[in-house]
Design a protein around this motif. Sequence first.
Motif, mmCIF file in Angstrom:
data_model
loop_
_atom_site.group_PDB
_atom_site.id
_atom_site.type_symbol
_atom_site.label_atom_id
_atom_site.label_comp_id
_atom_site.label_asym_id
_atom_site.label_seq_id
_atom_site.Cartn_x
_atom_site.Cartn_y
_atom_site.Cartn_z
ATOM 1 N N LEU A 439 29.882 22.179 49.100
ATOM 2 C CA LEU A 439 28.723 23.148 50.394
ATOM 3 C C LEU A 439 29.285 24.692 49.186
ATOM 4 O O LEU A 439 28.000 25.467 48.739
ATOM 5 N N ALA A 440 30.510 24.598 48.608
ATOM 6 C CA ALA A 440 30.044 26.629 47.579
ATOM 7 C C ALA A 440 29.357 27.040 46.295
ATOM 8 O O ALA A 440 28.846 27.069 46.207
ATOM 9 N N ALA A 441 29.073 25.249 46.328
ATOM 10 C CA ALA A 441 28.160 25.260 45.094
ATOM 11 C C ALA A 441 26.403 24.952 45.799
ATOM 12 O O ALA A 441 25.829 24.909 44.261
ATOM 13 N N VAL A 442 26.669 25.252 46.319
ATOM 14 C CA VAL A 442 25.103 24.346 47.042
ATOM 15 C C VAL A 442 25.206 26.315 47.626
ATOM 16 O O VAL A 442 23.746 26.589 47.781
ATOM 17 N N VAL A 443 26.028 27.161 48.587
ATOM 18 C CA VAL A 443 25.559 27.797 49.237
ATOM 19 C C VAL A 443 25.748 29.231 48.441
ATOM 20 O O VAL A 443 26.607 29.155 48.088
ATOM 21 N N GLY A 444 25.079 30.224 48.242
ATOM 22 C CA GLY A 444 25.279 31.433 47.144
ATOM 23 C C GLY A 444 25.544 32.589 48.651
ATOM 24 O O GLY A 444 24.492 32.328 49.390
ATOM 25 N N VAL A 445 26.383 33.471 48.539
ATOM 26 C CA VAL A 445 26.278 34.367 49.855
ATOM 27 C C VAL A 445 26.330 35.715 49.128
ATOM 28 O O VAL A 445 27.362 36.127 47.877
ATOM 29 N N VAL A 446 25.817 36.365 49.390
ATOM 30 C CA VAL A 446 26.250 38.177 48.392
ATOM 31 C C VAL A 446 25.811 38.919 49.881
ATOM 32 O O VAL A 446 25.051 39.602 51.121
ATOM 33 N N SER A 447 27.066 39.435 50.550
ATOM 34 C CA SER A 447 27.590 40.051 51.668
ATOM 35 C C SER A 447 27.314 41.784 51.480
ATOM 36 O O SER A 447 26.877 42.424 50.067
ATOM 37 N N GLN A 448 27.528 42.516 53.052
ATOM 38 C CA GLN A 448 27.576 44.001 52.242
ATOM 39 C C GLN A 448 28.422 44.047 51.823
ATOM 40 O O GLN A 448 28.289 45.600 51.380
ATOM 41 N N GLU A 449 29.974 44.099 52.123
ATOM 42 C CA GLU A 449 30.723 43.724 51.467
ATOM 43 C C GLU A 449 31.654 43.481 50.531
ATOM 44 O O GLU A 449 31.848 42.574 50.116
ATOM 45 N N THR A 450 31.183 44.138 49.382
ATOM 46 C CA THR A 450 31.156 43.592 47.820
ATOM 47 C C THR A 450 32.562 43.769 47.085
ATOM 48 O O THR A 450 33.154 45.263 47.472
ATOM 49 N N TYR A 451 33.480 42.832 46.664
ATOM 50 C CA TYR A 451 34.477 42.553 46.550
ATOM 51 C C TYR A 451 34.216 42.274 44.681
ATOM 52 O O TYR A 451 33.856 40.938 44.536
ATOM 53 N N LEU A 452 35.503 43.332 43.728
ATOM 54 C CA LEU A 452 34.899 42.842 42.324
ATOM 55 C C LEU A 452 36.010 43.414 42.043
ATOM 56 O O LEU A 452 37.336 43.839 42.444
ATOM 57 N N LEU A 453 36.498 41.933 41.027
ATOM 58 C CA LEU A 453 38.244 42.243 40.244
ATOM 59 C C LEU A 453 38.776 42.836 39.955
ATOM 60 O O LEU A 453 37.457 43.609 38.755
ATOM 61 N N HIS A 454 39.431 42.813 39.330
ATOM 62 C CA HIS A 454 40.455 44.143 38.126
ATOM 63 C C HIS A 454 40.545 43.728 37.119
ATOM 64 O O HIS A 454 41.101 43.726 36.226
ATOM 65 N N THR A 455 38.659 43.059 36.994
ATOM 66 C CA THR A 455 39.170 43.367 35.215
ATOM 67 C C THR A 455 37.168 43.742 34.215
ATOM 68 O O THR A 455 37.266 44.001 35.218
ATOM 69 N N THR A 456 37.115 42.729 33.613
ATOM 70 C CA THR A 456 35.964 43.199 33.556
ATOM 71 C C THR A 456 34.899 42.784 34.372
ATOM 72 O O THR A 456 34.596 41.655 34.907
ATOM 73 N N ILE A 457 33.875 43.113 33.587
ATOM 74 C CA ILE A 457 32.118 42.928 34.381
ATOM 75 C C ILE A 457 31.720 41.582 33.901
ATOM 76 O O ILE A 457 31.711 40.380 34.416
ATOM 77 N N ARG A 458 32.096 41.133 32.889
ATOM 78 C CA ARG A 458 31.589 39.157 32.358
ATOM 79 C C ARG A 458 33.086 38.891 32.660
ATOM 80 O O ARG A 458 32.551 37.401 33.271
ATOM 81 N N GLU A 459 34.093 38.848 33.176
ATOM 82 C CA GLU A 459 34.838 38.378 33.903
ATOM 83 C C GLU A 459 34.530 37.967 34.888
ATOM 84 O O GLU A 459 34.642 37.554 35.753
ATOM 85 N N ASN A 460 33.891 38.986 36.024
ATOM 86 C CA ASN A 460 33.867 38.733 36.888
ATOM 87 C C ASN A 460 32.717 37.285 37.174
ATOM 88 O O ASN A 460 32.792 37.113 38.732
ATOM 89 N N LEU A 461 31.560 37.933 36.802
ATOM 90 C CA LEU A 461 30.483 37.376 36.307
ATOM 91 C C LEU A 461 30.868 35.764 36.724
ATOM 92 O O LEU A 461 30.398 34.659 36.980
ATOM 93 N N ARG A 462 32.025 35.636 35.978
ATOM 94 C CA ARG A 462 32.498 34.194 35.306
ATOM 95 C C ARG A 462 33.216 33.656 36.639
ATOM 96 O O ARG A 462 33.431 32.485 36.174
ATOM 97 N N TYR A 463 33.523 34.297 37.039
ATOM 98 C CA TYR A 463 34.195 34.053 38.389
ATOM 99 C C TYR A 463 33.642 33.076 39.299
ATOM 100 O O TYR A 463 34.697 32.357 39.384
#
Length: 600
Positions: A439-463
Amino acid sequence: MPTHPSGRGHGLDVPAPASSDDKAAARAVPLRRVAALFRPYRVQLAAVTAAIVGSAVLGMANPFLLRAVLDRALPERDVGLLGWLVSGMVAVAAVTSVLGVLQTWISTRVGQLVMHRLRTDVFGHLQRQSLAFFTRTRAGEVQSRITNDIGGMQAVVTSTATAVAANLTTVLATVVAMVALSWRLSLISLLVLPPAIWLTRRVARLRRKITEVRQRELADLNVTIEEGLSVSGVQLSKTLGTGAALTDRFTASSARLVDLELRSELAGRWRMATMTIVFAAIPAIIYLGAGLPGTAGTLSVGTVVAFTALQSGLFRPLMGLLNVGVSVTASLALFARIFEYLDLPVEVADPARPVPLDPARVRGRLRFEDVTFSYPDSDTAAVAGINLDVPPGSTLALVGETGSGKSTIAGLVSRLHDPTAGRVTLDGVDLRDVRLADLAAVVGVVSQETYLLHTTIRENLRYAKPDATDAELEAAARAAQIHDLITGLPDGYDTVVGSRGHRFSGGEKQRIAIARTLLRDPRVLVLDEATSALDTETERAVQQAFEELARGRTTITIAHRLSTVRDADQIAVLDHGRIVEAGTHRSLLHGNGRYAALAS
């Protein structure tokens, strides 16, 4: 109202463990469950036991060698015999040392593997818990159980089994050797056992109570650290001027922890010190007994010295065995807290017989069939009687006042919750019959509360997509209107975003999150106030990107700004969890109802 046959939507009223520390502490933990943790390592434990038995048996040879030295070799001046006896003593010491190293290595490895399994089992099980669990549980409490509680078990888990086996074997072998030397002196020596066992049981119960309180205090300390030293926590304390109060709170908690640690270490020490004095007095009693008229002349000097050596050697393993009992009893409080988490039912679980879902073949038709959902411990439904049909590739907009149920509906689509009644289907398949990963592969969610990991932008996207190429990262960032900003940074995509992304503005964080979701190329998009943190110009640019990306996708948009939803294929207006109006922007305006009032 129809319900799903499995009834899985009704498992949301599980009590929160964080609010039931006292119950967790009082919960009995059967020792067989603790022993089951070691079951996969039976072969290794058997090897350790063999090494322990061998070491204990060899160790018992020394008193007899000593007796032969004193009663035969030295009085008879037999140098050859003395050489053999002394060599035997050295050989026994060497072999037992090698066996001891082998035993320590195997037992420590087994213990560490058991702790590794506990840590990973708890972490993995908590990952499967629903959002409801984490909203009612303090983050510091969860961390404390994984780190402090499991860490507190280390000594018990890594050494208890071998300590019991080693000490028990040594005690039995020593007692046998003592009886073989003199059964009369053995009776005098073993009179101390009953009071020692009684005292140990009392100390064990006392230490377990202190351990329960100490672990709860450690959890509170973790919560204070989590709340006070996070970026948001520091920002709040600085703006409210509560830094000194937080420091005082931490200091008080730490001071209580010092007291508890002292009480834990000193619990029963006076009682055990009494036993040490008694054990130390026994050799004197043995000498006295050997010189009494009834025994005088029946025992050789070598026998008395060898017996005294055995009796002195009995003290260490006997006290070790009793102390292990104390440690195990105290550690049951830790096991109770860990097993409480492992026993939590999974509220939103993978189905037993999942329906295969190929992301490439998903059309994206969503249906809500008389859906009702209530949050745990709530008397009123967050949403009730929801019926919606979202055709593939179309756009549904959800509008309404705060608390009307918009985000709850979005959460049902991504299975952050399961309906209490009714069902949500994707291409005719109940979402509860689909694996969460599919289901996670089919449904993408962007919520109003953004959570980013303490790492690079590249790794945040690759998450979102670990195998994504740099070209794919840049394409997603361009679509989210964030690529130019990233490339303008000194380190570009290798820029570290900082804790929770506080290095960037709200709009920049949200656009990174949008790029991260789009990288998965989902067939269904859920945009929960996804542009709420953007300024008007950026929102317009991102909205144009969404319109391009939404082609061929099913999109559910939640927004307070009606300008962002006016082009939706259908708009549903919610009020207190129910749909009160539905239609297009034009038809709802002409209806002069709730939507028209919101638009005015």
